[in-house]
Design an enzyme around this catalytic site. Structure first.
Site, PDB file in Angstrom:
ATOM      1  N   GLY A   1       5.867  82.026  20.382  1.00  0.00           N
ATOM      2  CA  GLY A   1       7.244  81.754  20.071  1.00  0.00           C
ATOM      3  C   GLY A   1       7.454  83.352  20.417  1.00  0.00           C
ATOM      4  O   GLY A   1       9.156  84.229  20.031  1.00  0.00           O
ATOM      5  N   GLY A   2       6.954  84.307  20.381  1.00  0.00           N
ATOM      6  CA  GLY A   2       6.518  85.851  19.928  1.00  0.00           C
ATOM      7  C   GLY A   2       8.315  86.610  21.731  1.00  0.00           C
ATOM      8  O   GLY A   2       8.606  86.794  21.032  1.00  0.00           O
ATOM      9  N   LYS A   3       6.668  85.793  22.381  1.00  0.00           N
ATOM     10  CA  LYS A   3       8.200  86.546  23.990  1.00  0.00           C
ATOM     11  C   LYS A   3       9.189  85.976  23.596  1.00  0.00           C
ATOM     12  O   LYS A   3      11.001  86.387  24.149  1.00  0.00           O
ATOM     13  CB  LYS A   3       7.674  86.442  24.485  1.00  0.00           C
ATOM     14  CG  LYS A   3       5.658  87.469  24.834  1.00  0.00           C
ATOM     15  CD  LYS A   3       4.951  87.309  26.354  1.00  0.00           C
ATOM     16  CE  LYS A   3       3.836  87.600  25.856  1.00  0.00           C
ATOM     17  NZ  LYS A   3       2.993  86.742  25.243  1.00  0.00           N
TER      18      LYS A   3
ATOM     19  N   ARG B   1       2.498  72.973  19.146  1.00  0.00           N
ATOM     20  CA  ARG B   1       2.610  74.240  19.557  1.00  0.00           C
ATOM     21  C   ARG B   1       3.842  74.450  19.613  1.00  0.00           C
ATOM     22  O   ARG B   1       4.516  74.891  19.165  1.00  0.00           O
ATOM     23  CB  ARG B   1       1.407  75.121  20.397  1.00  0.00           C
ATOM     24  CG  ARG B   1       0.520  75.347  19.837  1.00  0.00           C
ATOM     25  CD  ARG B   1      -0.505  75.782  20.990  1.00  0.00           C
ATOM     26  NE  ARG B   1       0.086  77.328  21.262  1.00  0.00           N
ATOM     27  CZ  ARG B   1      -0.449  78.241  21.609  1.00  0.00           C
ATOM     28  NH1 ARG B   1      -1.398  78.439  20.867  1.00  0.00           N
ATOM     29  NH2 ARG B   1      -0.340  79.349  22.114  1.00  0.00           N
TER      30      ARG B   1
ATOM     31  N   ASP C   1       5.111  69.447  31.161  1.00  0.00           N
ATOM     32  CA  ASP C   1       3.980  69.994  31.423  1.00  0.00           C
ATOM     33  C   ASP C   1       4.983  71.086  32.217  1.00  0.00           C
ATOM     34  O   ASP C   1       5.579  70.463  33.476  1.00  0.00           O
ATOM     35  CB  ASP C   1       3.105  69.268  32.220  1.00  0.00           C
ATOM     36  CG  ASP C   1       1.522  69.952  33.021  1.00  0.00           C
ATOM     37  OD1 ASP C   1       2.663  70.878  33.380  1.00  0.00           O
ATOM     38  OD2 ASP C   1       1.326  68.790  33.275  1.00  0.00           O
TER      39      ASP C   1
ATOM     40  N   CYS D   1      -2.804  86.814  28.294  1.00  0.00           N
ATOM     41  CA  CYS D   1      -3.985  87.947  27.567  1.00  0.00           C
ATOM     42  C   CYS D   1      -5.165  88.400  28.292  1.00  0.00           C
ATOM     43  O   CYS D   1      -6.620  87.951  27.133  1.00  0.00           O
ATOM     44  CB  CYS D   1      -3.399  87.955  26.079  1.00  0.00           C
ATOM     45  SG  CYS D   1      -4.119  86.589  25.560  1.00  0.00           S
TER      46      CYS D   1
HETATM   47  C1  LIG Z   1      -0.590  82.274  26.019  1.00  0.00           C
HETATM   48  S1  LIG Z   1      -0.290  81.322  25.577  1.00  0.00           S
HETATM   49  C2  LIG Z   1       2.252  81.619  24.663  1.00  0.00           C
HETATM   50  C3  LIG Z   1       2.731  82.530  24.439  1.00  0.00           C
HETATM   51  C4  LIG Z   1       3.927  82.520  24.073  1.00  0.00           C
HETATM   52  N1  LIG Z   1       4.366  83.104  25.670  1.00  0.00           N
HETATM   53  C5  LIG Z   1       4.253  83.501  22.851  1.00  0.00           C
HETATM   54  O1  LIG Z   1       4.248  84.674  23.346  1.00  0.00           O
HETATM   55  O2  LIG Z   1       3.973  83.258  21.779  1.00  0.00           O
HETATM   56  C6  LIG Z   1       0.144  79.665  26.483  1.00  0.00           C
HETATM   57  C7  LIG Z   1       1.072  78.980  26.178  1.00  0.00           C
HETATM   58  O3  LIG Z   1       0.808  77.581  27.027  1.00  0.00           O
HETATM   59  C8  LIG Z   1       0.941  76.665  26.880  1.00  0.00           C
HETATM   60  N2  LIG Z   1       0.856  75.810  28.036  1.00  0.00           N
HETATM   61  C9  LIG Z   1      -0.871  74.912  28.002  1.00  0.00           C
HETATM   62  N3  LIG Z   1      -0.586  74.770  29.354  1.00  0.00           N
HETATM   63  C10 LIG Z   1       0.859  74.131  29.714  1.00  0.00           C
HETATM   64  C11 LIG Z   1       1.282  73.577  30.497  1.00  0.00           C
HETATM   65  N4  LIG Z   1       0.798  72.765  31.547  1.00  0.00           N
HETATM   66  N5  LIG Z   1       2.644  74.133  30.436  1.00  0.00           N
HETATM   67  C12 LIG Z   1       3.480  74.811  29.591  1.00  0.00           C
HETATM   68  N6  LIG Z   1       2.617  74.853  28.715  1.00  0.00           N
HETATM   69  C13 LIG Z   1       1.390  74.965  28.906  1.00  0.00           C
HETATM   70  C14 LIG Z   1      -0.572  76.383  25.734  1.00  0.00           C
HETATM   71  O4  LIG Z   1       0.556  75.037  24.784  1.00  0.00           O
HETATM   72  C15 LIG Z   1       0.283  78.154  25.183  1.00  0.00           C
HETATM   73  O5  LIG Z   1       1.261  77.836  23.982  1.00  0.00           O
END
Ligand SMILES: C[S@@+](CC[C@H](N)C(=O)[O-])C[C@H]1O[C@@H](n2cnc3c(N)ncnc32)[C@H](O)[C@@H]1O
Lengths: 260, 351
Positions: free
Chosen positions: B152-154, B176, B204, B277
């Site tokens: 949730g940072g962004k 998460r 999803d 990232c």
């Molecule tokens: C890079 S992180 C996001 C970080 C977040 N935006 C932040 O700034 O804190 C990627 C996220 O994508 C989620 N994710 C993975 N597959 C996904 C999907 N098919 N649909 C939605 N979210 C998904 C993961 O659970 C993970 O939390």
């Protein structure tokens, strides 16, 4: 002048110029010095073959020598000769690092035993270490051991090369800073069991003895990067409180018998 | 430490390093040793300032020697001419503030403390993570979708802009998402978390296009990736562990599907920011390229890529940007400014 000071006249008689003699006498005001020991020390240094200017330099660097008894001093010099510091190298060591004569012979023998038995240096190599980095004998043996093991295991460098590149002139931090900087940049690798690496490691000599500019070139880095890096790893290492214990364990479990 | 006694023969962190050495020494060339060393050394954080907190932290942060990198940009140098697709480039959101210690300063932030209402004063995150949010350029009244939002940072950065219309926050992972809810509760007052303002879902994201199409003014697609920094430093939960090889190889495909879903969810004229990232071009520019192609061929959606050079130019003293990327922008880690890696590419729907 008081009882506890050297007589100027007797110093001039030994061959010092007037101004050298004054400095020699002034230094004898050093706490705990004794004119009898001071005279015998000066004589012993002359007998070693040092000239008046060198003797003055030695006393300036280490006025504590005025406190050493004649018999002790003789014993220490004999001990160093026995360890292989023959004429020429003995004099150079004394001029470069006169503190060596303040160290009890027993302590030096302990350090020598440590270097031979724990680090498996040959006697010839130990003499080389005494000649090139006499201060090593005063270092805490835990430090010495850590430094040796770091270079042996992490850097994969054998004893002969350590001696050749005068490793013990450098502090653990200096060695570690440079090595880990190169390592994190992908320019240094710990050799595997067969001594193989994917990159060609620079020689220890080049890692340690390059001046800052040459080292940065070797690392293809900027001075700013290396400066920040040193501050970061200093903190990293300070935080690794258990590092030493873990390191010991690691050595015991898989390393020890590898020292050959 | 690398030589710890418990170290397995091929820990995921060293598999990751091998992988990156092979891939990035080619991709980044002479830049790689510098980036490698930064990745393996302590990262820097930014403190995303929480406008909802009543604490008078601003002076505090200033006294510690850090500054808000967003409002403190140097403006005396002419920015590059706006390029094609840059037409709609507006003011940066003045409400997002992110404090960082100056270049070369390795000080750390203290953990944030709750104010009298229990809200925390700042959120510690990679300062470069704020850039995709700035690039998204949210305007008053906008409907926004944050497709992969946890932890949730962004989302928090987007919420700082205050004037959002409606915010949809989604993440497919249950655990998460619950972390994300906790973060929201720790930073945002209840009256801003009502059903009229925000919706948190655990779906999803690849299927989003089937639920809501042509709806959002802004979509952030912050996809799962090889998280290069994490993969090099933590053996736990590491995508380079042998058991996750399949998942890792499938990432570009998943990223493509998520981006396509995000594109479909945006309205015509709406803007999408894709971010990761990782430094990997297969997860960055390639994914964007394929998505542009697929959107046009299979969904009849025309997009243009929005030039972000004015944004990167503004922040060139805070971050190191990769030179000459043909698509998107990337913050590369550097010891003196150890942020990133963050890749971002912005697109606008023309149809
Ligand atoms: C890079 S992180 C996001 C970080 C977040 N935006 C932040 O700034 O804190 C990627 C996220 O994508 C989620 N994710 C993975 N597959 C996904 C999907 N098919 N649909 C939605 N979210 C998904 C993961 O659970 C993970 O939390």
């Amino acid at each position: 002048s008081s009882q506890s000071e050297l007589a100027l006249s007797s110093v001039v008689e030994m061959g010092f110029t007037d101004s050298q003699a004054e400095q020699i006498c002034a230094l004898s005001r050093f706490r705990g010095s004794n004119p009898k020991h001071a005279l015998s020390t000066l004589t012993a240094l002359f007998v070693l073959g040092l000239n008046p200017a060198s003797v003055l330099k030695v006393i300036e660097k280490c006025p504590e020598l005025y406190t050493v008894k004649e018999a002790q001093l003789q014993q220490r010099i004999t001990n160093l000769r026995k360890l292989g510091l023959v004429e020429g190298s003995l004099q150079r060591v004394v001029v470069h690092y006169p503190q060596i004569l303040t160290v009890p012979a027993k302590r030096i023998r302990t350090a020598v035993t440590f270097l031979r038995e724990k680090c498996l240096f040959t006697m010839h190599q130990v003499t080389g270490i005494l000649r090139d980095s006499p201060a090593a004998v005063l270092e805490n043996t835990n430090h010495l051991e850590y430094k040796f093991q770091y270079v042996y295991f992490r850097m994969g460098v054998k004893q002969a090369e350590m001696v050749k590149s005068k490793l013990f002139r450098f502090s653990l931090d200096e060695v570690r800073n440079r090595h880990s900087f190169l390592e994190r940049r992908g320019l240094y690798q710990t050799p595997d069991k067969n001594g193989q690496t994917l990159v060609i490691n620079p020689r220890l000599d080049r890692v340690l003895h390059s001046d800052q500019d040459a080292f940065l070139k070797l690392a293809s880095a900027s001075a700013e990067e290396y400066d920040v890096f040193k501050r970061l790893v200093e903190r990293e290492w300070r935080q690794e409180e258990h590092q030493w214990a873990r390191w010991e364990k690691w050595i015991q479990e898989e390393g020890k018998e590898k020292i050959t | 430490e690398k030589w710890a006694a418990t170290r397995p023969k091929h820990p995921p962190t060293s598999l990751a390093l091998q992988h990156f050495d092979a891939a990035y020494s080619v991709h980044l060339g002479p830049l790689w040793p510098s980036v490698r060393c930064a990745l393996l050394s302590e990262r820097k954080y930014g403190a995303l300032f929480n406008n909802f907190s009543s604490d008078t932290l601003l002076e505090d942060l200033g006294a510690q020697g850090c500054r808000d990198f967003i409002s403190n940009v140097e403006t005396e140098v002419q920015p590059p001419e706006p390029a094609v697709g840059d037409s709609g480039y507006q003011q940066l959101s003045p409400n997002i503030r992110c404090f960082v210690f100056p270049r070369g300063d390795v000080s750390r932030f203290k953990p944030a403390r709750p104010d009298q209402d229990g809200l925390l004063g700042y959120y510690l995150m990679d300062a470069a993570s704020v850039l995709p949010c700035l690039a998204l350029n949210v305007q008053a009244g906008h409907n926004v979708l944050d497709l992969c939002a946890a932890p949730g940072g962004k989302t928090l950065a987007l919420l700082q802009t205050a004037s959002l219309g409606f915010l949809c926050v989604n993440d497919s992972s249950v655990s998460r998402t619950s972390r994300l809810r906790k973060v929201l509760r720790s930073y945002v007052p209840k009256q801003h978390l009502t059903d009229e303002k925000i919706r948190v879902t655990t779906l999803d994201g690849t299927h989003w296009g089937e639920i809501e199409r042509n709806v959002f003014d802004r979509v952030l697609v912050d996809v799962p990736c090889t998280t290069d920094r994490h993969s090099l430093l933590e053996d736990d939960n590491n995508i380079f562990s042998k058991s996750r090889t399949g998942e890792r190889r499938g990432l570009p495909q998943l990223q493509l599907q998520l981006l396509l879903a995000g594109i479909e969810a945006a309205c015509p004229g709406g803007e999408i920011v894709y971010s990761t990232c990782t430094l990997s071009p297969h997860q960055n520019a390639s994914v964007v390229e394929q998505a542009l192609h697929w959107a046009r061929e299979n969904h009849g959606i025309q997009l243009e890529v929005v030039d972000l050079r004015r944004l990167t130019h503004l922040f060139r003293n805070t971050f190191h940007f990769a030179p000459d990327l043909h698509l998107g922008e990337m913050v590369v880690p550097h010891l003196a400014a150890n942020f990133g890696p963050i890749y971002m590419c912005k697109m606008r729907r023309l149809t």
